[in-house]
Design a protein around this motif. Structure first.
Motif, mmCIF file in Angstrom:
data_model
loop_
_atom_site.group_PDB
_atom_site.id
_atom_site.type_symbol
_atom_site.label_atom_id
_atom_site.label_comp_id
_atom_site.label_asym_id
_atom_site.label_seq_id
_atom_site.Cartn_x
_atom_site.Cartn_y
_atom_site.Cartn_z
ATOM 1 N N ILE A 1 0.834 -1.210 0.000
ATOM 2 C CA ILE A 1 0.000 0.000 0.000
ATOM 3 C C ILE A 1 0.863 1.251 0.000
ATOM 4 O O ILE A 1 0.584 2.261 -0.702
ATOM 5 C CB ILE A 1 -0.936 -0.034 1.217
ATOM 6 C CG1 ILE A 1 -1.961 -1.207 1.068
ATOM 7 C CG2 ILE A 1 -1.663 1.278 1.387
ATOM 8 C CD1 ILE A 1 -2.823 -1.406 2.282
ATOM 9 N N ALA A 2 1.959 1.220 0.778
ATOM 10 C CA ALA A 2 2.860 2.394 0.825
ATOM 11 C C ALA A 2 3.487 2.665 -0.532
ATOM 12 O O ALA A 2 3.605 3.827 -0.981
ATOM 13 C CB ALA A 2 3.938 2.158 1.901
ATOM 14 N N ALA A 3 3.886 1.654 -1.210
ATOM 15 C CA ALA A 3 4.496 1.835 -2.549
ATOM 16 C C ALA A 3 3.485 2.401 -3.526
ATOM 17 O O ALA A 3 3.801 3.269 -4.373
ATOM 18 C CB ALA A 3 5.037 0.494 -3.043
ATOM 19 N N ALA A 4 2.223 1.927 -3.409
ATOM 20 C CA ALA A 4 1.183 2.445 -4.320
ATOM 21 C C ALA A 4 0.934 3.911 -4.067
ATOM 22 O O ALA A 4 0.711 4.717 -5.003
ATOM 23 C CB ALA A 4 -0.102 1.635 -4.146
ATOM 24 N N LEU A 5 0.960 4.339 -2.793
ATOM 25 C CA LEU A 5 0.762 5.768 -2.492
ATOM 26 C C LEU A 5 1.906 6.614 -3.050
ATOM 27 O O LEU A 5 1.679 7.744 -3.565
ATOM 28 C CB LEU A 5 0.652 5.959 -0.959
ATOM 29 C CG LEU A 5 -0.624 5.416 -0.310
ATOM 30 C CD1 LEU A 5 -0.528 5.535 1.213
ATOM 31 C CD2 LEU A 5 -1.831 6.178 -0.817
ATOM 32 N N VAL A 6 3.114 6.142 -2.976
ATOM 33 C CA VAL A 6 4.253 6.904 -3.529
ATOM 34 C C VAL A 6 4.104 7.081 -5.030
ATOM 35 O O VAL A 6 4.317 8.169 -5.616
ATOM 36 C CB VAL A 6 5.571 6.178 -3.198
ATOM 37 C CG1 VAL A 6 6.734 6.837 -3.913
ATOM 38 C CG2 VAL A 6 5.815 6.209 -1.679
ATOM 39 N N VAL A 7 3.744 6.039 -5.704
ATOM 40 C CA VAL A 7 3.570 6.129 -7.170
ATOM 41 C C VAL A 7 2.419 7.072 -7.506
ATOM 42 O O VAL A 7 2.478 7.881 -8.454
ATOM 43 C CB VAL A 7 3.293 4.726 -7.741
ATOM 44 C CG1 VAL A 7 2.932 4.810 -9.202
ATOM 45 C CG2 VAL A 7 4.522 3.825 -7.546
#
Length: 216
Positions: free
Chosen positions: A205-211
């Protein structure tokens, strides 16, 4: 007168002969008469069994009945234990065996005889069982078994009793306890796997928010 003397002499001769004949017949009858002296009794052993043997030597052949009385310990006490009849006694002797109830040294028996109205008396003396009578003919007692001083190992060993089927099935149904210690807090491998999967989801989820921010 001469004939009278001859007749008197003849009468005296006839009288003397007749008296002698009468005496001879009387003596013969007396010799053949049955009496208690014709009887005897003895304690004997017959085939290992004690009996009171009564012998009748009555030349007149008078039938006789003999009765055996056992003397009891109480004064004057006795018991009739056996009765036998001698049908045809002879001068050579005819015997009958009277059977006592028991047999031990010192036991005393009275034998009473009745014969043709001529004898009704006891045989004297009384018959007493001697110490040695039937002693060697009786059954010998078996020797007691002697235990062995060194018993064999096979007999001294305690046999092992196999477990019963119920015990065997019960033992198979209960699982053995694990020797390894349980994890602290009661956790298991499944709990650890669940913790790892949660961390991976958060990182995704954190990686998706960064992208997503970069695209804005």
């Amino acid at each position: 007168m001469f004939l009278s003397h001859r007749a008197a002499a003849a009468a005296r001769v006839i009288g003397t002969v007749g008296a002698a004949a009468a005496l001879s017949i009387g003596a013969a009858d007396t010799a053949l008469a049955c009496s208690i002296s014709d009887f005897s009794a003895a304690a004997v052993c017959d085939a290992g069994k004690g009996v009171i043997r009564v012998t009748d030597k009555d030349a007149s052949g008078t039938p006789a009945t003999v009765r055996l009385y056992m003397q009891l310990s109480m004064p004057g006490g006795e018991r009739l234990v056996d009765t036998k009849t001698i049908e045809h006694p002879t001068a050579q002797g005819v015997s009958v065996d009277l059977i006592p109830l028991d047999w031990y040294a010192g036991e005393t028996f009275r034998v009473h005889v009745t014969a043709g109205g001529k004898v009704d008396d006891d045989i004297q003396p009384m018959t007493v069982v001697a110490d040695e009578t039937c002693k060697s003919s009786g059954p010998s007692s078996p020797a007691p078994a002697t235990p062995s001083a060194h018993p064999s190992s096979a007999s001294s060993a305690t046999p092992t009793t196999p477990p019963s089927p119920a015990q065997s099935s019960g033992a198979a149904a209960v699982p053995g306890a694990s020797s390894a210690p349980s994890p602290a807090g009661g956790g298991s491998g499944l709990a650890e796997t669940g913790a790892d999967s949660g961390t991976t989801v958060i990182a995704g989820i954190a990686a998706a928010l960064v992208v997503w921010r970069r695209m804005l």
